[in-house]
Motif scaffolding. Structure first.
Motif, PDB file in Angstrom:
ATOM      1  N   SER A  86      -7.351  22.567 -12.651  1.00 49.77           N
ATOM      2  CA  SER A  86      -7.591  23.832 -13.353  1.00 49.77           C
ATOM      3  C   SER A  86      -6.689  23.948 -14.582  1.00 49.77           C
ATOM      4  O   SER A  86      -5.567  23.432 -14.601  1.00 49.77           O
ATOM      5  CB  SER A  86      -7.337  25.014 -12.420  1.00 49.77           C
ATOM      6  N   PRO A  87      -7.174  24.638 -15.617  1.00 51.65           N
ATOM      7  CA  PRO A  87      -6.342  24.844 -16.816  1.00 51.65           C
ATOM      8  C   PRO A  87      -5.066  25.614 -16.509  1.00 51.65           C
ATOM      9  O   PRO A  87      -4.030  25.389 -17.138  1.00 51.65           O
ATOM     10  CB  PRO A  87      -7.252  25.657 -17.749  1.00 51.65           C
ATOM     11  N   ILE A  88      -5.123  26.525 -15.543  1.00 48.62           N
ATOM     12  CA  ILE A  88      -3.935  27.315 -15.212  1.00 48.62           C
ATOM     13  C   ILE A  88      -2.869  26.432 -14.563  1.00 48.62           C
ATOM     14  O   ILE A  88      -1.682  26.520 -14.906  1.00 48.62           O
ATOM     15  CB  ILE A  88      -4.313  28.498 -14.299  1.00 48.62           C
ATOM     16  N   LEU A  89      -3.276  25.552 -13.659  1.00 50.97           N
ATOM     17  CA  LEU A  89      -2.306  24.633 -13.053  1.00 50.97           C
ATOM     18  C   LEU A  89      -1.709  23.718 -14.119  1.00 50.97           C
ATOM     19  O   LEU A  89      -0.499  23.432 -14.110  1.00 50.97           O
ATOM     20  CB  LEU A  89      -2.961  23.802 -11.957  1.00 50.97           C
ATOM     21  N   HIS A  90      -2.531  23.276 -15.048  1.00 48.57           N
ATOM     22  CA  HIS A  90      -2.041  22.419 -16.133  1.00 48.57           C
ATOM     23  C   HIS A  90      -0.985  23.155 -16.958  1.00 48.57           C
ATOM     24  O   HIS A  90       0.064  22.587 -17.299  1.00 48.57           O
ATOM     25  CB  HIS A  90      -3.215  21.991 -17.028  1.00 48.57           C
ATOM     26  N   ALA A  91      -1.252  24.416 -17.257  1.00 46.97           N
ATOM     27  CA  ALA A  91      -0.296  25.203 -18.053  1.00 46.97           C
ATOM     28  C   ALA A  91       1.022  25.383 -17.301  1.00 46.97           C
ATOM     29  O   ALA A  91       2.107  25.321 -17.903  1.00 46.97           O
ATOM     30  CB  ALA A  91      -0.905  26.561 -18.392  1.00 46.97           C
ATOM     31  N   ILE A  92       0.936  25.606 -15.997  1.00 47.94           N
ATOM     32  CA  ILE A  92       2.150  25.761 -15.189  1.00 47.94           C
ATOM     33  C   ILE A  92       2.960  24.475 -15.185  1.00 47.94           C
ATOM     34  O   ILE A  92       4.192  24.488 -15.323  1.00 47.94           O
ATOM     35  CB  ILE A  92       1.776  26.201 -13.759  1.00 47.94           C
ATOM     36  N   ALA A  93       2.278  23.338 -15.021  1.00 50.10           N
ATOM     37  CA  ALA A  93       2.969  22.048 -15.025  1.00 50.10           C
ATOM     38  C   ALA A  93       3.590  21.751 -16.393  1.00 50.10           C
ATOM     39  O   ALA A  93       4.672  21.167 -16.474  1.00 50.10           O
ATOM     40  CB  ALA A  93       2.004  20.936 -14.617  1.00 50.10           C
ATOM     41  N   GLN A  94       2.911  22.179 -17.442  1.00 50.22           N
ATOM     42  CA  GLN A  94       3.461  21.990 -18.785  1.00 50.22           C
ATOM     43  C   GLN A  94       4.750  22.787 -18.958  1.00 50.22           C
ATOM     44  O   GLN A  94       5.693  22.326 -19.608  1.00 50.22           O
ATOM     45  CB  GLN A  94       2.438  22.457 -19.832  1.00 50.22           C
ATOM     46  N   ARG A  95       4.791  23.965 -18.381  1.00 49.81           N
ATOM     47  CA  ARG A  95       5.954  24.839 -18.555  1.00 49.81           C
ATOM     48  C   ARG A  95       7.144  24.412 -17.689  1.00 49.81           C
ATOM     49  O   ARG A  95       8.291  24.446 -18.141  1.00 49.81           O
ATOM     50  CB  ARG A  95       5.576  26.286 -18.224  1.00 49.81           C
ATOM     51  N   TYR A  96       6.863  24.012 -16.442  1.00 49.08           N
ATOM     52  CA  TYR A  96       7.951  23.761 -15.492  1.00 49.08           C
ATOM     53  C   TYR A  96       8.157  22.284 -15.159  1.00 49.08           C
ATOM     54  O   TYR A  96       9.086  21.960 -14.402  1.00 49.08           O
ATOM     55  CB  TYR A  96       7.706  24.550 -14.203  1.00 49.08           C
ATOM     56  N   GLY A  97       7.301  21.426 -15.678  1.00 51.93           N
ATOM     57  CA  GLY A  97       7.462  20.006 -15.418  1.00 51.93           C
ATOM     58  C   GLY A  97       6.695  19.551 -14.191  1.00 51.93           C
ATOM     59  O   GLY A  97       6.253  20.356 -13.370  1.00 51.93           O
ATOM     60  N   GLN A  98       6.551  18.244 -14.056  1.00 53.81           N
ATOM     61  CA  GLN A  98       5.748  17.673 -12.972  1.00 53.81           C
ATOM     62  C   GLN A  98       6.344  17.941 -11.598  1.00 53.81           C
ATOM     63  O   GLN A  98       5.649  17.825 -10.581  1.00 53.81           O
ATOM     64  CB  GLN A  98       5.584  16.164 -13.183  1.00 53.81           C
ATOM     65  N   GLN A  99       7.628  18.303 -11.547  1.00 50.12           N
ATOM     66  CA  GLN A  99       8.236  18.587 -10.246  1.00 50.12           C
ATOM     67  C   GLN A  99       7.670  19.852  -9.607  1.00 50.12           C
ATOM     68  O   GLN A  99       7.897  20.105  -8.421  1.00 50.12           O
ATOM     69  CB  GLN A  99       9.762  18.707 -10.370  1.00 50.12           C
ATOM     70  N   ILE A 100       6.910  20.631 -10.379  1.00 49.97           N
ATOM     71  CA  ILE A 100       6.285  21.830  -9.818  1.00 49.97           C
ATOM     72  C   ILE A 100       5.012  21.463  -9.051  1.00 49.97           C
ATOM     73  O   ILE A 100       4.374  22.315  -8.447  1.00 49.97           O
ATOM     74  CB  ILE A 100       5.984  22.870 -10.928  1.00 49.97           C
ATOM     75  N   LEU A 112       3.110  18.959  -6.060  1.00 47.36           N
ATOM     76  CA  LEU A 112       3.318  18.132  -4.882  1.00 47.36           C
ATOM     77  C   LEU A 112       2.794  16.726  -5.153  1.00 47.36           C
ATOM     78  O   LEU A 112       2.042  16.514  -6.124  1.00 47.36           O
ATOM     79  CB  LEU A 112       2.582  18.748  -3.684  1.00 47.36           C
ATOM     80  N   PRO A 113       3.151  15.748  -4.326  1.00 52.99           N
ATOM     81  CA  PRO A 113       2.672  14.375  -4.547  1.00 52.99           C
ATOM     82  C   PRO A 113       1.147  14.251  -4.640  1.00 52.99           C
ATOM     83  O   PRO A 113       0.629  13.384  -5.347  1.00 52.99           O
ATOM     84  CB  PRO A 113       3.209  13.615  -3.326  1.00 52.99           C
ATOM     85  N   ASP A 114       0.425  15.138  -3.956  1.00 53.32           N
ATOM     86  CA  ASP A 114      -1.048  15.062  -3.995  1.00 53.32           C
ATOM     87  C   ASP A 114      -1.642  15.799  -5.197  1.00 53.32           C
ATOM     88  O   ASP A 114      -2.865  15.874  -5.353  1.00 53.32           O
ATOM     89  CB  ASP A 114      -1.658  15.602  -2.695  1.00 53.32           C
ATOM     90  N   GLY A 115      -0.788  16.377  -6.039  1.00 55.02           N
ATOM     91  CA  GLY A 115      -1.271  17.054  -7.239  1.00 55.02           C
ATOM     92  C   GLY A 115      -1.423  18.554  -7.107  1.00 55.02           C
ATOM     93  O   GLY A 115      -1.662  19.251  -8.092  1.00 55.02           O
ATOM     94  N   ASN A 116      -1.294  19.071  -5.886  1.00 55.30           N
ATOM     95  CA  ASN A 116      -1.373  20.521  -5.689  1.00 55.30           C
ATOM     96  C   ASN A 116      -0.093  21.206  -6.163  1.00 55.30           C
ATOM     97  O   ASN A 116       0.958  20.575  -6.295  1.00 55.30           O
ATOM     98  CB  ASN A 116      -1.605  20.840  -4.207  1.00 55.30           C
ATOM     99  N   LEU A 117      -0.199  22.486  -6.386  1.00 58.10           N
ATOM    100  CA  LEU A 117       0.951  23.276  -6.799  1.00 58.10           C
ATOM    101  C   LEU A 117       1.981  23.352  -5.675  1.00 58.10           C
ATOM    102  O   LEU A 117       1.637  23.594  -4.522  1.00 58.10           O
ATOM    103  CB  LEU A 117       0.497  24.696  -7.170  1.00 58.10           C
ATOM    104  N   ASN A 118       3.237  23.162  -6.036  1.00 57.61           N
ATOM    105  CA  ASN A 118       4.344  23.357  -5.094  1.00 57.61           C
ATOM    106  C   ASN A 118       4.641  24.854  -5.072  1.00 57.61           C
ATOM    107  O   ASN A 118       5.403  25.369  -5.888  1.00 57.61           O
ATOM    108  CB  ASN A 118       5.566  22.551  -5.549  1.00 57.61           C
TER     109      ASN A 118
END
Length: 202
Positions: free
Chosen positions: A46-60, A62-68
């Motif tokens: 989703s674009p929203i998850l992408h935006a969150i990852a852009q802001r907080y880094g890939q550590q946000i 989980l290994p499977d790509g879901n939001l932590n």
């Protein structure tokens, strides 16, 4: 006759799910849950998850790509500005999903919206039910349910409007400080009372 759209809200861990489940089973009412739509909003790809990852880094993620979710919670429940940023992404998506459902429904709907007031979605419902209890009960339930420390639980409670403010703006206040039986009796009274004016989403 105005279509009845119940906005079911309250504080975190006050008993909204118990009320919603009862309305679904005892009265066969469709339940639309903001939390489910919020999870959709941050689904993989989703674009929203992408935006969150852009802001907080890939550590946000989980290994499977879901939001932590736990990691994001630690950020936003300790920083008002970051919480506002995330909610400004997710709330419009949730609102649109409710709008679609309301537009196509011909029956009474129950919209479970924990942040009904905070997200300015009161215009999406024709009546407001607030599930309430004492803060001590709320705190203990949240600590037990989510396995949080007292400080973590308090941060989540304090991120929402005080229950007293929500109750003051409700058509019905359902007190969940006693037994489940007493809680459900109050739900019966509220559902059988339909003399509540309101305005539909538009």
């Amino acid at each position: 006759m105005t279509k009845r759209i119940i906005g079911l809200t309250g504080g975190i861990a006050t008993g909204k799910t118990t009320v919603a489940n009862y309305l679904a089973t005892a009265y066969n009412l469709p339940i639309l849950d903001a939390d489910i739509y919020a999870r959709e909003a941050v689904s993989i790809g989703s674009p929203i998850l992408h935006a969150i990852a852009q802001r907080y880094g890939q550590q946000i993620l989980l290994p499977d790509g879901n939001l932590n979710r736990q990691g994001l919670g630690e950020i936003i429940f300790n920083n008002q500005e970051e919480r506002n940023w995330v909610e400004n992404l997710i709330h419009p998506y949730v609102r649109d999903r409710f709008l679609q459902a309301v537009a196509t429904s011909t029956t009474t709907l129950v919209l479970v919206i924990p942040l009904l007031f905070e997200a300015n979605m009161t215009d999406c419902v024709t009546e407001i039910w607030v599930v309430s209890c004492s803060q001590e009960e709320q705190l203990q339930r949240l600590i037990q349910r989510n396995h949080l420390t007292k400080e973590q639980a308090l941060a989540r409670i304090q991120s929402q409007l005080p229950l007293e403010e929500k109750a003051a703006r409700a058509n019905f206040v359902i007190n969940n400080s006693s037994t489940v039986e007493e809680l459900l009796k109050q739900v019966d009274v509220a559902i059988l009372s339909s003399n509540t004016p309101g305005s539909l989403c538009s």
